[in-house]
Design a protein around this motif. Structure first.
Motif, PDB file in Angstrom:
ATOM      1  N   GLU A  52      26.787  50.516 -47.654  1.00 43.17           N
ATOM      2  CA  GLU A  52      26.357  51.114 -46.383  1.00 43.17           C
ATOM      3  C   GLU A  52      24.953  51.695 -46.509  1.00 43.17           C
ATOM      4  N   ALA A  53      24.652  52.271 -47.651  1.00 40.77           N
ATOM      5  CA  ALA A  53      23.321  52.847 -47.868  1.00 40.77           C
ATOM      6  C   ALA A  53      22.254  51.755 -47.863  1.00 40.77           C
ATOM      7  N   ALA A  54      22.522  50.639 -48.536  1.00 39.47           N
ATOM      8  CA  ALA A  54      21.563  49.530 -48.576  1.00 39.47           C
ATOM      9  C   ALA A  54      21.317  48.985 -47.173  1.00 39.47           C
ATOM     10  N   GLU A  55      22.374  48.879 -46.389  1.00 40.37           N
ATOM     11  CA  GLU A  55      22.258  48.408 -45.004  1.00 40.37           C
ATOM     12  C   GLU A  55      21.393  49.366 -44.178  1.00 40.37           C
ATOM     13  N   ALA A  56      21.619  50.656 -44.336  1.00 37.17           N
ATOM     14  CA  ALA A  56      20.836  51.653 -43.602  1.00 37.17           C
ATOM     15  C   ALA A  56      19.376  51.631 -44.043  1.00 37.17           C
ATOM     16  N   MET A  57      19.132  51.450 -45.349  1.00 36.69           N
ATOM     17  CA  MET A  57      17.768  51.412 -45.873  1.00 36.69           C
ATOM     18  C   MET A  57      16.988  50.220 -45.313  1.00 36.69           C
ATOM     19  N   GLU A  58      17.669  49.122 -45.070  1.00 39.39           N
ATOM     20  CA  GLU A  58      17.001  47.948 -44.501  1.00 39.39           C
ATOM     21  C   GLU A  58      16.693  48.138 -43.021  1.00 39.39           C
ATOM     22  N   ALA A  59      17.500  48.932 -42.336  1.00 40.08           N
ATOM     23  CA  ALA A  59      17.332  49.127 -40.889  1.00 40.08           C
ATOM     24  C   ALA A  59      16.370  50.261 -40.543  1.00 40.08           C
ATOM     25  N   HIS A  60      16.189  51.227 -41.442  1.00 40.94           N
ATOM     26  CA  HIS A  60      15.391  52.419 -41.145  1.00 40.94           C
ATOM     27  C   HIS A  60      14.484  52.773 -42.315  1.00 40.94           C
ATOM     28  N   ASP A  61      13.405  53.461 -42.001  1.00 47.04           N
ATOM     29  CA  ASP A  61      12.558  54.058 -43.031  1.00 47.04           C
ATOM     30  C   ASP A  61      12.975  55.516 -43.163  1.00 47.04           C
ATOM     31  N   PHE A  62      13.342  55.912 -44.358  1.00 46.37           N
ATOM     32  CA  PHE A  62      13.783  57.278 -44.599  1.00 46.37           C
ATOM     33  C   PHE A  62      12.759  58.022 -45.440  1.00 46.37           C
ATOM     34  N   ALA A  63      12.531  59.266 -45.087  1.00 48.09           N
ATOM     35  CA  ALA A  63      11.672  60.119 -45.904  1.00 48.09           C
ATOM     36  C   ALA A  63      12.424  60.561 -47.149  1.00 48.09           C
ATOM     37  N   LEU A  64      13.733  60.759 -46.993  1.00 50.03           N
ATOM     38  CA  LEU A  64      14.534  61.337 -48.060  1.00 50.03           C
ATOM     39  C   LEU A  64      15.911  60.709 -48.076  1.00 50.03           C
ATOM     40  N   ALA A  65      16.423  60.469 -49.286  1.00 49.88           N
ATOM     41  CA  ALA A  65      17.802  60.029 -49.461  1.00 49.88           C
ATOM     42  C   ALA A  65      18.485  61.014 -50.396  1.00 49.88           C
ATOM     43  N   LEU A  66      19.621  61.518 -49.973  1.00 47.46           N
ATOM     44  CA  LEU A  66      20.456  62.385 -50.802  1.00 47.46           C
ATOM     45  C   LEU A  66      21.586  61.509 -51.334  1.00 47.46           C
TER      46      LEU A  66
END
Length: 150
Positions: free
Chosen positions: A42-56
Motif C-alpha cells: 500500500e505504501a509503494a502504491e501511495a508513493m507512486e500516486a503522490h509526492d510526500f515530504a515525509l514518510a513515517l
C-alpha cells in the motif's frame, strides 16, 4: 516552525490501526495532509500516486520490512524524508535504519514533543538537502555553459 506547502504531505506506514490513528491526529493538528498505509505494498502504491515530504515507517510490517521500504523510498523518492517510528529500541536496528537513509528513529511509545522535534528536524534537513541539490545542479549548468563558451 510552520511547514511550507511542499512539506505538508505525510505518508504513515504502520500496520497497527491505533498507532496510525494517533500519528494522523498529531499530524492533522500540525496542519499536514496525511495518507495511510498498513503495509509496504500500500505504501509503494501511495508513493507512486503522490509526492510526500515525509514518510513515517514502522520497522515491522507485513510482507517487506520497514527498513527495506526505507531503502526503496530513499532510492526512488529522494525528496521524501523518512522517519522510522517503531517499538524496537535496539541501537543496532536504529543504526541500520539511519544507514538505510532514514532521517530519524523514534521509539514507541513517545511523547508528542519528541515526535514534533523529529518531524521538524526531518523537514528542515529535507529542505536543506533539496536546496543543496538545486544549487549543485545550477553550478553544473553554469560550468557547462562557460566551458562551451571557451
Amino acid at each position: 516552525m510552520i511547514p511550507k506547502l511542499d512539506e505538508l504531505s505525510v505518508l504513515i506506514v504502520e500496520d497497527e490501526e491505533q498507532v496510525r490513528a494517533m500519528l494522523k491526529r498529531l499530524l492533522d493538528r500540525a496542519g499536514h495532509e496525511t495518507w495511510e498505509a498498513s503495509n509496504c505494498a500500500e505504501a509503494a502504491e501511495a508513493m507512486e500516486a503522490h509526492d510526500f515530504a515525509l514518510a513515517l515507517v514502522d520497522v515491522n510490517l507485513p510482507g517487506m520490512s520497514g527498513l527495506e521500504l526505507t531503502k526503496q523510498i530513499v532510492a526512488s523518492h529522494p525528496n521524501t524524508a523518512v522517519i522510522m517510528v517503531t517499538g524496537i529500541g535496539d541501537p543496532v536496528v536504529a543504526a541500520s535504519a539511519l544507514n538505510s537513509g532514514a532521517y530519524g528513529y523514534l521509539v514507541k511509545p513517545f511523547k508528542s514533543s519528541a515526535f514534533t522535534i523529529e518531524r521538524t528536524n526531518a523537514l528542515i534537513r529535507r529542505r536543506l538537502e533539496m536546496e543543496n541539490r538545486a544549487h549543485m545542479a545550477n553550478l553544473e549548468t553554469r560550468v557547462l555553459e562557460r566551458t562551451h563558451q571557451l
